[in-house]
Design a protein around this motif. Sequence first.
Motif, PDB file in Angstrom:
ATOM      1  N   ASP A  64       0.884  -1.446  -0.274  1.00  0.00           N
ATOM      2  CA  ASP A  64      -0.317   0.541   0.137  1.00  0.00           C
ATOM      3  C   ASP A  64       0.764   1.439  -0.591  1.00  0.00           C
ATOM      4  OD1 ASP A  64      -2.980   1.615   0.403  1.00  0.00           O
ATOM      5  OD2 ASP A  64      -1.745   2.032   2.105  1.00  0.00           O
ATOM      6  N   LYS A  65       1.796   1.405   1.169  1.00  0.00           N
ATOM      7  CA  LYS A  65       2.936   2.502   0.595  1.00  0.00           C
ATOM      8  C   LYS A  65       3.846   2.930  -0.196  1.00  0.00           C
ATOM      9  CE  LYS A  65       2.324   2.210   4.877  1.00  0.00           C
ATOM     10  NZ  LYS A  65       1.571   1.077   4.794  1.00  0.00           N
ATOM     11  N   HIS A 119      -9.699   7.196   1.356  1.00  0.00           N
ATOM     12  CA  HIS A 119      -9.159   6.865   0.180  1.00  0.00           C
ATOM     13  C   HIS A 119      -8.807   8.346  -0.053  1.00  0.00           C
ATOM     14  CE1 HIS A 119      -9.222   8.908  -4.176  1.00  0.00           C
ATOM     15  NE2 HIS A 119      -8.321   8.475  -3.980  1.00  0.00           N
ATOM     16  N   ASP A 120     -10.291   9.558   0.090  1.00  0.00           N
ATOM     17  CA  ASP A 120     -10.496  11.083   0.316  1.00  0.00           C
ATOM     18  C   ASP A 120      -9.618  11.817   1.304  1.00  0.00           C
ATOM     19  OD1 ASP A 120     -12.561  10.717  -1.663  1.00  0.00           O
ATOM     20  OD2 ASP A 120     -14.312  10.893  -0.901  1.00  0.00           O
ATOM     21  N   ALA A 121      -9.554  10.717   2.684  1.00  0.00           N
ATOM     22  CA  ALA A 121      -9.042  11.816   3.662  1.00  0.00           C
ATOM     23  C   ALA A 121      -7.394  11.170   3.311  1.00  0.00           C
ATOM     24  CB  ALA A 121      -9.791  11.212   5.209  1.00  0.00           C
ATOM     25  N   ARG A 122      -6.827  10.623   3.148  1.00  0.00           N
ATOM     26  CA  ARG A 122      -5.418  10.297   2.754  1.00  0.00           C
ATOM     27  C   ARG A 122      -5.538  11.258   1.658  1.00  0.00           C
ATOM     28  NH1 ARG A 122      -2.433   4.378   1.589  1.00  0.00           N
ATOM     29  NH2 ARG A 122      -0.720   5.144   1.263  1.00  0.00           N
ATOM     30  N   ALA A 133       3.244   7.933   5.180  1.00  0.00           N
ATOM     31  CA  ALA A 133       3.251   8.413   7.067  1.00  0.00           C
ATOM     32  C   ALA A 133       1.352   8.416   7.298  1.00  0.00           C
ATOM     33  CB  ALA A 133       3.596  10.267   7.458  1.00  0.00           C
ATOM     34  N   VAL A 134       1.311   9.165   6.162  1.00  0.00           N
ATOM     35  CA  VAL A 134      -0.383   8.925   6.064  1.00  0.00           C
ATOM     36  C   VAL A 134      -0.967   7.179   6.273  1.00  0.00           C
ATOM     37  CG1 VAL A 134      -2.785   9.734   4.542  1.00  0.00           C
ATOM     38  CG2 VAL A 134      -0.956  11.380   5.759  1.00  0.00           C
ATOM     39  N   GLU A 138      -3.627   5.359   8.967  1.00  0.00           N
ATOM     40  CA  GLU A 138      -4.227   4.265   8.230  1.00  0.00           C
ATOM     41  C   GLU A 138      -4.804   2.829   8.699  1.00  0.00           C
ATOM     42  OE1 GLU A 138      -7.154   4.286   4.373  1.00  0.00           O
ATOM     43  OE2 GLU A 138      -5.196   4.941   4.331  1.00  0.00           O
ATOM     44  N   ASP A 139      -3.378   1.880   8.272  1.00  0.00           N
ATOM     45  CA  ASP A 139      -2.776   0.575   8.946  1.00  0.00           C
ATOM     46  C   ASP A 139      -3.877   0.735  11.010  1.00  0.00           C
ATOM     47  OD1 ASP A 139      -2.217   0.524   6.526  1.00  0.00           O
ATOM     48  OD2 ASP A 139       0.564   0.743   7.013  1.00  0.00           O
TER      49      ASP A 139
END
Length: 182
Positions: A64-65, A119-122, A133-134, A138-139
């Motif tokens: 994901d990163k 998705h939107d917040a990230r 970091a974000v 989320e993880d």
Amino acid sequence: MREPLRIPSALLGSALLGAASGLRAQIGLAILAARQDRSLPPFLQQPWTRRLLVAGAAGELVIDKLPSTPSRLVPPGIASRLALGALAASLLARTRRAPWPPAAVIGASSAAVAAKLGHDARARLARTAPDPAVAVIEDALALGLAALATFTLTGAPGGRSTSPAARPVRSRRAKVSSSSTA
């Protein structure tokens, strides 16, 4: 007969587990398998299955990163989140001895909502903070939601109560008669 808290506990847990799967698709199944609940299907109780599911979820946390990872909202990404959210919620309902169809619908629905909100917040937070970091935050949120799903309402894995009032009480007569037969 079902205990009164089983169905609400299963539905709340399904929503939480679905939301976790919306953020990280494989986390819901991985945490259920890691909990080793005996009411899960036998293949999910196997050590190799637990290892495989946990490794898959850990791999997802790493992948994901990467900048090349596609959006979770593209059709394959959202479809897997909906399917895994529904499956995890259904299995959680099974551990709570609650009906699985409403749990599956709730799990898939909350996965869809969490995927879009995540998705939107990230995307918004990544404008002011480094994306990795974000993603780690989320993880942690996904892991927390999944763990909380297995503890909802009763404070014990699988929705089992640990309070003395919920334990079966043997009468004094039963204790005396069982000790006198020995």
